[in-house]
Design a protein around this motif. Structure first.
Motif, PDB file in Angstrom:
ATOM      1  N   GLU A  90       0.859  -1.184   0.000  1.00  0.00           N
ATOM      2  CA  GLU A  90       0.000   0.000   0.000  1.00  0.00           C
ATOM      3  C   GLU A  90       0.895   1.234   0.000  1.00  0.00           C
ATOM      4  O   GLU A  90       1.744   1.394   0.885  1.00  0.00           O
ATOM      5  N   GLN A  91       0.756   2.067  -1.014  1.00  0.00           N
ATOM      6  CA  GLN A  91       1.569   3.273  -1.126  1.00  0.00           C
ATOM      7  C   GLN A  91       1.055   4.325  -0.141  1.00  0.00           C
ATOM      8  O   GLN A  91      -0.147   4.600  -0.067  1.00  0.00           O
ATOM      9  N   ARG A  92       1.984   4.892   0.623  1.00  0.00           N
ATOM     10  CA  ARG A  92       1.610   5.930   1.568  1.00  0.00           C
ATOM     11  C   ARG A  92       1.900   7.301   0.977  1.00  0.00           C
ATOM     12  O   ARG A  92       2.662   7.440   0.019  1.00  0.00           O
ATOM     13  N   THR A  93       1.311   8.328   1.570  1.00  0.00           N
ATOM     14  CA  THR A  93       1.473   9.686   1.052  1.00  0.00           C
ATOM     15  C   THR A  93       2.897  10.200   1.193  1.00  0.00           C
ATOM     16  O   THR A  93       3.320  11.092   0.460  1.00  0.00           O
ATOM     17  N   ASP A  94       3.674   9.638   2.123  1.00  0.00           N
ATOM     18  CA  ASP A  94       5.062  10.076   2.310  1.00  0.00           C
ATOM     19  C   ASP A  94       6.020   9.376   1.342  1.00  0.00           C
ATOM     20  O   ASP A  94       7.244   9.556   1.425  1.00  0.00           O
ATOM     21  N   GLY A  95       5.513   8.553   0.434  1.00  0.00           N
ATOM     22  CA  GLY A  95       6.361   7.869  -0.546  1.00  0.00           C
ATOM     23  C   GLY A  95       6.801   6.495  -0.132  1.00  0.00           C
ATOM     24  O   GLY A  95       7.318   5.722  -0.966  1.00  0.00           O
ATOM     25  N   ASN A  96       6.622   6.119   1.113  1.00  0.00           N
ATOM     26  CA  ASN A  96       6.986   4.792   1.583  1.00  0.00           C
ATOM     27  C   ASN A  96       5.843   3.811   1.318  1.00  0.00           C
ATOM     28  O   ASN A  96       4.732   4.208   0.952  1.00  0.00           O
TER      29      ASN A  96
END
Length: 238
Positions: free
Chosen positions: A126-132
């Motif tokens: 799952e892609q997070r908003t912080d790029g991780n």
């Protein structure tokens, strides 16, 4: 000769057409009546001396002796000693022990295995908003998805291991199920798994290649060399 100097019955049965060697004595086929006593050995050369003090050396697997004298043999010995010392210095400078506690007890026999030989386990990200990315893997024992943590990058598993990059940008080596291998994980500036069970990593601006089945670490990338049925890792001439 004494009781400690012996020869096998098989050697006697085949005669001395190819030479006859006792523990510390040798009879060459061209001189069946002369006994040569062992003096010393340099790599694949063995020095022998007859009862008159004449010296001769024999190359391994050859039956005939080559006559020599003290000066010639000393020159060979000095050259061989110098080569050995050069090899040891080069080995000391470029080969070291890798002290990471990476457990390979289930992975022996991987020396000639390639990364492409290994299948990935079932993953979901799952892609997070912080790029991780938040990573899950399928736990087949319980039939459910299990969280494996948050990472900047996740690399394919091989040899029951995988490299991940944490959110701080450091690289870690973990099990294929993302479990830590050490109580205090070693962090690397860069790391990747390579063919032949090699971990390539950078730490403190220095580059290394570690063979994980015996934790020997090279300062240059080694190559796999096969001699007969055995595989060896070779770095230059080390």
């Amino acid at each position: 000769m004494d009781d400690d100097d012996f020869v096998s019955t098989d050697a006697l049965a085949h005669g001395i057409d190819t030479g006859l060697q006792f523990r510390t004595f040798y009879i060459q086929p061209s001189e069946p009546g002369k006994l040569y006593a062992f003096k010393e050995k340099l790599d694949d050369l063995t020095l022998w001396e007859d009862e008159e003090g004449n010296r001769a050396y024999r190359k391994e697997y050859e039956s005939l002796l080559t006559q020599t004298d003290k000066d010639e043999w000393l020159a060979k010995k000095n050259a061989w000693t110098e080569d050995v010392e050069k090899f040891r210095r080069k080995a000391d400078e470029n080969v070291m022990y890798f002290n990471a506690k990476i457990d390979m007890k289930y992975s022996y026999g991987y020396t000639d295995r390639l990364l492409a030989d290994f299948e990935e386990i079932e993953l979901r990200t799952e892609q997070r908003t912080d790029g991780n990315v938040l990573v899950y893997y399928r736990d087949n024992d319980f039939g459910r998805w299990k969280s494996a943590g948050v990472y900047a990058k996740v690399f394919r598993q091989a040899y029951d291991l995988r490299v991940v990059q944490n959110v701080k940008g450091k690289y870690l080596v973990r099990t294929k199920m993302f479990e830590p291998l050490e109580s205090k994980e070693q962090e690397y500036d860069f790391a990747e798994l390579l063919d032949n069970v090699i971990l390539h990593f950078v730490r403190n601006d220095k580059e290394y290649w570690a063979y994980l089945e015996n934790n020997i670490c090279f300062a240059k990338k080694p190559e796999l060399v096969t001699i007969g049925f055995l595989n060896f890792l070779k770095m230059d001439d080390v």
